[in-house]
Motif scaffolding. Structure first.
Motif, PDB file in Angstrom:
ATOM      1  N   PHE A   1       1.199   0.881  -2.936  1.00  0.00           N
ATOM      2  CA  PHE A   1       0.873  -0.236  -3.828  1.00  0.00           C
ATOM      3  C   PHE A   1       1.782  -1.436  -3.576  1.00  0.00           C
ATOM      4  O   PHE A   1       1.310  -2.573  -3.466  1.00  0.00           O
ATOM      5  CB  PHE A   1       0.946   0.195  -5.301  1.00  0.00           C
ATOM      6  CG  PHE A   1       0.506  -0.909  -6.223  1.00  0.00           C
ATOM      7  CD1 PHE A   1      -0.841  -1.195  -6.387  1.00  0.00           C
ATOM      8  CD2 PHE A   1       1.443  -1.701  -6.881  1.00  0.00           C
ATOM      9  CE1 PHE A   1      -1.255  -2.238  -7.193  1.00  0.00           C
ATOM     10  CE2 PHE A   1       1.037  -2.750  -7.689  1.00  0.00           C
ATOM     11  CZ  PHE A   1      -0.318  -3.013  -7.858  1.00  0.00           C
ATOM     12  N   LEU A   2       3.095  -1.199  -3.462  1.00  0.00           N
ATOM     13  CA  LEU A   2       4.009  -2.314  -3.201  1.00  0.00           C
ATOM     14  C   LEU A   2       3.716  -2.956  -1.843  1.00  0.00           C
ATOM     15  O   LEU A   2       3.814  -4.173  -1.677  1.00  0.00           O
ATOM     16  CB  LEU A   2       5.457  -1.835  -3.256  1.00  0.00           C
ATOM     17  CG  LEU A   2       6.017  -1.601  -4.656  1.00  0.00           C
ATOM     18  CD1 LEU A   2       7.358  -0.878  -4.584  1.00  0.00           C
ATOM     19  CD2 LEU A   2       6.173  -2.889  -5.423  1.00  0.00           C
ATOM     20  N   GLY A   3       3.341  -2.124  -0.879  1.00  0.00           N
ATOM     21  CA  GLY A   3       2.958  -2.648   0.427  1.00  0.00           C
ATOM     22  C   GLY A   3       1.739  -3.549   0.333  1.00  0.00           C
ATOM     23  O   GLY A   3       1.628  -4.561   1.046  1.00  0.00           O
ATOM     24  N   GLN A   4       0.834  -3.203  -0.560  1.00  0.00           N
ATOM     25  CA  GLN A   4      -0.359  -4.016  -0.763  1.00  0.00           C
ATOM     26  C   GLN A   4       0.012  -5.387  -1.352  1.00  0.00           C
ATOM     27  O   GLN A   4      -0.529  -6.420  -0.949  1.00  0.00           O
ATOM     28  CB  GLN A   4      -1.320  -3.278  -1.710  1.00  0.00           C
ATOM     29  CG  GLN A   4      -2.712  -3.844  -1.762  1.00  0.00           C
ATOM     30  CD  GLN A   4      -3.486  -3.716  -0.463  1.00  0.00           C
ATOM     31  OE1 GLN A   4      -4.447  -4.446  -0.263  1.00  0.00           O
ATOM     32  NE2 GLN A   4      -3.081  -2.829   0.415  1.00  0.00           N
ATOM     33  N   LEU A   5       0.968  -5.403  -2.293  1.00  0.00           N
ATOM     34  CA  LEU A   5       1.437  -6.676  -2.851  1.00  0.00           C
ATOM     35  C   LEU A   5       2.033  -7.552  -1.749  1.00  0.00           C
ATOM     36  O   LEU A   5       1.731  -8.752  -1.650  1.00  0.00           O
ATOM     37  CB  LEU A   5       2.486  -6.428  -3.942  1.00  0.00           C
ATOM     38  CG  LEU A   5       2.022  -5.786  -5.247  1.00  0.00           C
ATOM     39  CD1 LEU A   5       3.219  -5.490  -6.143  1.00  0.00           C
ATOM     40  CD2 LEU A   5       1.026  -6.673  -5.988  1.00  0.00           C
ATOM     41  N   LYS A   6       2.877  -6.953  -0.912  1.00  0.00           N
ATOM     42  CA  LYS A   6       3.528  -7.697   0.180  1.00  0.00           C
ATOM     43  C   LYS A   6       2.493  -8.228   1.163  1.00  0.00           C
ATOM     44  O   LYS A   6       2.510  -9.401   1.556  1.00  0.00           O
ATOM     45  CB  LYS A   6       4.523  -6.777   0.894  1.00  0.00           C
ATOM     46  CG  LYS A   6       5.340  -7.437   2.014  1.00  0.00           C
ATOM     47  CD  LYS A   6       6.360  -6.451   2.579  1.00  0.00           C
ATOM     48  CE  LYS A   6       7.362  -7.113   3.518  1.00  0.00           C
ATOM     49  NZ  LYS A   6       6.775  -7.454   4.820  1.00  0.00           N
TER      50      LYS A   6
ATOM     51  N   GLU B   1      14.592   1.711  -1.673  1.00  0.00           N
ATOM     52  CA  GLU B   1      14.153   2.536  -0.543  1.00  0.00           C
ATOM     53  C   GLU B   1      12.691   2.246  -0.181  1.00  0.00           C
ATOM     54  O   GLU B   1      12.343   2.064   0.996  1.00  0.00           O
ATOM     55  CB  GLU B   1      14.323   4.015  -0.926  1.00  0.00           C
ATOM     56  CG  GLU B   1      13.945   5.004   0.166  1.00  0.00           C
ATOM     57  CD  GLU B   1      13.981   6.440  -0.339  1.00  0.00           C
ATOM     58  OE1 GLU B   1      13.246   7.260   0.241  1.00  0.00           O
ATOM     59  OE2 GLU B   1      14.714   6.738  -1.311  1.00  0.00           O
ATOM     60  N   VAL B   2      11.846   2.187  -1.203  1.00  0.00           N
ATOM     61  CA  VAL B   2      10.418   1.935  -0.966  1.00  0.00           C
ATOM     62  C   VAL B   2      10.216   0.525  -0.401  1.00  0.00           C
ATOM     63  O   VAL B   2       9.458   0.326   0.558  1.00  0.00           O
ATOM     64  CB  VAL B   2       9.621   2.121  -2.276  1.00  0.00           C
ATOM     65  CG1 VAL B   2       8.186   1.626  -2.109  1.00  0.00           C
ATOM     66  CG2 VAL B   2       9.618   3.588  -2.706  1.00  0.00           C
ATOM     67  N   ALA B   3      10.921  -0.458  -0.973  1.00  0.00           N
ATOM     68  CA  ALA B   3      10.761  -1.845  -0.518  1.00  0.00           C
ATOM     69  C   ALA B   3      11.204  -2.014   0.937  1.00  0.00           C
ATOM     70  O   ALA B   3      10.579  -2.739   1.711  1.00  0.00           O
ATOM     71  CB  ALA B   3      11.554  -2.782  -1.424  1.00  0.00           C
ATOM     72  N   LYS B   4      12.274  -1.331   1.322  1.00  0.00           N
ATOM     73  CA  LYS B   4      12.735  -1.436   2.720  1.00  0.00           C
ATOM     74  C   LYS B   4      11.790  -0.710   3.674  1.00  0.00           C
ATOM     75  O   LYS B   4      11.572  -1.147   4.803  1.00  0.00           O
ATOM     76  CB  LYS B   4      14.167  -0.909   2.836  1.00  0.00           C
ATOM     77  CG  LYS B   4      15.163  -1.841   2.155  1.00  0.00           C
ATOM     78  CD  LYS B   4      16.605  -1.562   2.518  1.00  0.00           C
ATOM     79  CE  LYS B   4      17.483  -2.710   2.005  1.00  0.00           C
ATOM     80  NZ  LYS B   4      18.911  -2.504   2.267  1.00  0.00           N
ATOM     81  N   LYS B   5      11.203   0.365   3.188  1.00  0.00           N
ATOM     82  CA  LYS B   5      10.274   1.120   4.032  1.00  0.00           C
ATOM     83  C   LYS B   5       9.026   0.300   4.356  1.00  0.00           C
ATOM     84  O   LYS B   5       8.419   0.458   5.420  1.00  0.00           O
ATOM     85  CB  LYS B   5       9.885   2.422   3.323  1.00  0.00           C
ATOM     86  CG  LYS B   5       9.178   3.419   4.226  1.00  0.00           C
ATOM     87  CD  LYS B   5       8.998   4.761   3.541  1.00  0.00           C
ATOM     88  CE  LYS B   5       8.297   5.759   4.455  1.00  0.00           C
ATOM     89  NZ  LYS B   5       8.108   7.068   3.806  1.00  0.00           N
ATOM     90  N   ILE B   6       8.618  -0.600   3.434  1.00  0.00           N
ATOM     91  CA  ILE B   6       7.409  -1.400   3.685  1.00  0.00           C
ATOM     92  C   ILE B   6       7.742  -2.714   4.399  1.00  0.00           C
ATOM     93  O   ILE B   6       6.850  -3.532   4.621  1.00  0.00           O
ATOM     94  CB  ILE B   6       6.619  -1.681   2.389  1.00  0.00           C
ATOM     95  CG1 ILE B   6       7.457  -2.490   1.391  1.00  0.00           C
ATOM     96  CG2 ILE B   6       6.112  -0.385   1.782  1.00  0.00           C
ATOM     97  CD1 ILE B   6       6.685  -2.972   0.178  1.00  0.00           C
TER      98      ILE B   6
END
Length: 421
Positions: A105-110, A149-154
């Protein structure tokens, strides 16, 4: 000049119910349109089993309600700080860690923000509640670390945070003409957050605003909790909640609690849960409610029902009463809701919010009469009973409100420009 250039970084308000992305550009509003022309993307993922793909936001809700076979997941932010986050779930036939679903989901926002901006974002200011988890510093830190962690992974290389109500304060400050002592009340889907801030037009450009933040506080109560209590008070009794067993004891409540809570609805569909209900049926005096519950489970209508309750809560911010049709489950079945019922259902939650605000004022050494303005933001900040309990503490404060879903994202965009240029 530097201030005439678009900002390098963006701000992301990852919300329990809705999310936004803000990016400061000369002459334009900060929020990026994430879905069609809308600035919000509902924080929803639907794993479409037929087409074996995830879809997001309003399209996710549409496909689910249209009857596509699949798995709907909402209130993803509620996973942060919970034990579920260290586990996995079955999606499209294989195990997927909940952490990876957050990443999707966060990747989709980015991705959507970058597509519309026409450029990549490597730095971000993420909004965070004052407390992800009440009274547990370790779990709270773990929740923030997970987001990093999630934000850096995306693909983000530099990740920093700002409290959501502070971000809302900076958005409100854009429009004021004199110094004000402002209490920010942010009632989101999962948390209620408060900040007492001194704001002034001449202070907008300052990089360090630490001395202007007089106090912050919060409590893990939000709009989804209001929905849950309204559901238990008005709808779940029609599905057996509160039914008596032949032993005179009440029917166990776990199934109804799961059904009234967004991120646990799918647990009701599990075979183990259904078998437990079936064995229980023989011991219930009046089986009308539990039989309706079986119909609801058969239709996998739990998320549909939760949406109806949420919609009713929103309508009850303006209307005194609402009749909620449950015709889908049984011809002629209706739940009668009212503002009074909502107020009674969420009364204990409002007391927790009121206590938290009172404690914040004491911590800051400020009396309620000294507050100039109370600024409401967040999707559930319009509930009349909530506003009444807050304004009773602040007799001289005028009420102001921003974009209920956009103030935090706009404020995070302002913060991102200050931090990263």
């Amino acid at each position: 000049m530097k201030h005439d250039l678009p900002a390098r970084a963006c701000g992301i308000d990852f919300g329990t119910s809705n999310s936004t992305v803000g990016w400061l550009r000369p002459g334009q509003e900060p929020l990026i349109a994430l879905e069609d022309d809308k600035i919000t993307l509902p924080s929803v993922v639907f794993f479409n089993f037929e087409e074996r793909r995830p879809v997001y936001g309003r399209l996710a809700l549409h496909e689910y309600l249209e009857g596509y076979e699949g798995r709907l997941m909402r209130s993803l932010k509620s996973l942060l700080g919970s034990k579920l986050l260290k586990t996995e779930t079955t999606v499209l036939g294989s195990a997927m860690p909940f952490k990876d679903i957050l990443g999707l989901f966060l990747g989709q926002l980015k991705e959507r923000a970058e597509r519309l901006a026409g450029r990549p974002f490597e730095e971000v200011v993420l909004g965070r509640p004052v407390f992800f988890v009440d009274d547990d510093e370790k779990a709270d830190q773990e929740a923030q670390d997970t987001l990093v962690e999630v934000a850096k992974k995306i693909g983000f290389k530099d990740v920093s945070f700002q409290y959501e109500p502070i971000a809302a304060a900076f958005d409100y400050e854009r429009g004021i003409e004199r110094e004000e002592l402002v209490l920010i009340i942010d009632i989101g889907g999962g948390t209620s957050d408060f900040s007492l801030v001194r704001l002034a037009p001449e202070r907008r450009q300052l990089d360090n605003r630490h001395s202007d933040i007089l106090a912050t506080g919060g409590v893990h109560v939000g709009g989804t909790d209001f929905d849950k209590q309204l559901s238990l008070a008005s709808v779940m009794p029609l599905f057996g909640y509160g039914s008596r067993m032949k032993s005179a004891a009440f029917m166990p409540t776990s199934h109804h609690l799961n059904l009234a809570t967004w991120h646990t609805i799918n647990a009701v569909y599990a075979q183990k849960s259904q078998l437990a209900l079936q064995s229980m049926r023989y011991d219930i005096v009046d089986t009308t409610g539990i039989d309706r519950l079986f119909k609801l489970i058969e239709q996998r209508a739990g998320h549909w029902l939760a949406m109806q309750v949420e919609e009713s809560k929103i309508e009850l911010t303006l209307a005194e009463r609402r009749s909620l049709s449950l015709e889908r489950i049984e011809p002629g079945l209706v739940a009668e809701l009212s503002q009074t019922l909502l107020e009674e259902a969420i009364g204990p939650l409002l007391q927790r919010i009121e206590s938290s605000v009172s404690r914040l004022l004491v911590d800051a050494g400020i009396r309620g009469e000294q507050i100039d303005t109370v600024f409401f933001t967040g999707g559930s900040s319009s509930v009349p009973a909530l506003r009444n309990c807050i304004t009773a503490l602040l007799p001289n404060a005028r009420q102001a409100e921003g974009n209920v879903f956009g103030s935090i994202g706009s404020g995070l965009a302002i913060e991102a420009k200050k931090r990263y240029g």
